[in-house]
Enzyme design. Structure first.
Site, PDB file in Angstrom:
ATOM      1  NE  ARG A 117      -4.031   2.146   2.050  1.00 56.27           N
ATOM      2  CZ  ARG A 117      -4.000   3.461   2.290  1.00 56.27           C
ATOM      3  NH1 ARG A 117      -2.903   4.030   2.773  1.00 56.27           N
ATOM      4  NH2 ARG A 117      -5.059   4.215   2.034  1.00 56.27           N
ATOM      5  CB  CYS A 118       3.994   2.134   1.788  1.00 59.52           C
ATOM      6  SG  CYS A 118       3.565   2.003   3.530  1.00 59.52           S
ATOM      7  CG  MET A 119       6.256   0.346  -2.018  1.00 60.47           C
ATOM      8  SD  MET A 119       7.332  -0.975  -2.593  1.00 60.47           S
ATOM      9  CE  MET A 119       6.219  -2.392  -2.597  1.00 60.47           C
TER      10      MET A 119
END
Length: 408
Positions: free
Chosen positions: A397-399
């Site tokens: 999700r962060c990426m």
């Protein structure tokens, strides 16, 4: 009516378009003595990090997702509006460089790069002292020397595209970041949403701006449904920012509720999405440590345009059931609830998942205990190798920053 270029009304609707940043030479400008300054705990091996990231992008494409790259969007925006020199001037103003002679040398260097895409990559990579000529200015700042090896810091966190701006409804929050190291990243979003042929020139609603005085980051912003947003009060996001965002969203969109989660100022719980992500209509991954004593505030609009704020004292699953209008919510605990496995796998982003369709979730393969539990709940997992990318403390999700999801 023309289709809006951004459409994000959930965390789980089928993902159709996403922004990534392929890790570049900025990772090769990480050095042990200065890792905390650049918000890293370790140094990824660039070649393998790129292979892992390419596999991530390929997995998304194989599942019908169009992948756009941040660096290309920025270059296209700059070229479309013919604002290369303006961009360089703004970028230089945020480098912290004091020497007029060095500023001129950097500007000349960047403007001499013929391809705008290559120039953008160079601004992300940073400048080592060894690669620029000695500028013999006359001011004290020209003559001042330190042991710091960079003239301009690299931006190694850029592959976490979730944070500098966040999409919701038909718009974005262009964020003010926690640290100067990352606040410079938001300049790229500014140029995309000001000048890009598809995403600029007023095509996208703006709910927050990088010039705001209080901080907010995209990892703390989760779109639970077309009516409900969840935002973390964290190391990276200020409670005052959430109230500002609530005022704007309630006036300008159909959102009816914001749940503000206090997760504390702790690096291991850096953002809400490192401890809490939505993976299906009624299922969430969660790090069990945040359940004890979790404070949640419920923000709703008053008829007079003000925001009503009420502290919720119920269990997390009950709060989520109420917000989503479902009979039962399943909280799937990282590490299966085992304290050792949970701590290990949360550190490696076992709770940070990217849902690309209801019940279809991208995860790191290394979190074996958590992944087994997710599969026992009937979820389909797309497993990525997570050896080098994870060293930056961020998961799938962060990426990724969704630009378009199908409605659910």
């Amino acid at each position: 009516m023309t289709e809006r270029p951004i459409r994000v009304f959930s965390e789980i609707g089928k993902l159709k378009k996403v922004v990534l940043h392929r890790p570049g030479k900025e990772l090769e400008n990480l050095v042990p003595d200065f890792l905390p300054r650049l918000l890293f705990d370790d140094i990824p091996f660039l070649e393998d990090a790129q292979k892992e990231h390419d596999a991530f992008a390929d997995a998304l494409r194989e599942n019908g997702v169009e992948v756009l790259y941040l660096e290309r969007l920025v270059a296209d925006a700059i070229d479309a509006a013919d604002v290369k020199e303006q961009f360089v001037d703004e970028w230089l103003a945020e480098t912290g460089v004091q020497s007029d002679a060095m500023l001129k040398a950097l500007k000349d260097h960047l403007l001499a790069i013929p391809d705008t895409f290559d120039m953008v990559l160079k601004t992300m990579e940073g400048f080592r002292k060894t690669e620029m000529p000695d500028v013999s200015g006359t001011s004290l700042s020209d003559k001042y020397e330190t042991d710091y090896p960079f003239i301009v810091d690299p931006m190694p966190n850029l592959y976490f595209t979730r944070d500098p701006f966040a999409t919701m409804a038909h718009g974005v929050t262009l964020n003010h970041m926690y640290s100067e190291t990352r606040n410079r990243e938001t300049l790229y979003g500014k140029y995309i949403f000001d000048h890009h042929p598809e995403y600029g020139n007023g095509a996208v609603d703006r709910f927050y701006n990088r010039e705001e005085a209080t901080r907010i980051e995209g990892g703390d912003e989760l779109v639970l449904s077309k009516d409900v947003l969840a935002v973390g009060i964290s190391q990276r996001t200020d409670a005052r920012s959430i109230e500002k965002l609530a005022n704007r969203l309630f006036k300008e969109t159909g959102f009816k509720r914001i749940l503000a989660f206090l997760i504390g100022e702790n690096r291991k719980f850096m953002h809400l999405d490192t401890v809490f992500t939505m993976v299906d209509y009624d299922k969430f991954t969660i790090h069990p440590e945040i359940e004890g004593g979790l404070k949640v505030w419920d923000l709703t609009p008053n008829e007079d345009g003000t925001v009503n704020i009420v502290e919720r004292e119920d269990q997390l699953d009950v709060i989520l059931q109420d917000a989503l209008g479902v009979e039962k919510v399943h909280l799937i605990r990282c590490g299966g609830g085992d304290p050792v496995a949970a701590a290990r796998e949360q550190w490696n982003d076992g709770s940070n998942t990217l849902t690309i369709a209801p019940g279809v979730v991208v995860v790191y393969d290394r979190n074996t205990v958590t992944n087994k539990v997710l599969e026992e709940y009937g979820l389909k997992l797309i497993k990525l190798r997570g050896s080098e990318l994870v060293r930056g403390r961020g998961g799938p999700r962060c990426m990724s920053m969704p630009l378009y999801r199908e409605d659910i």
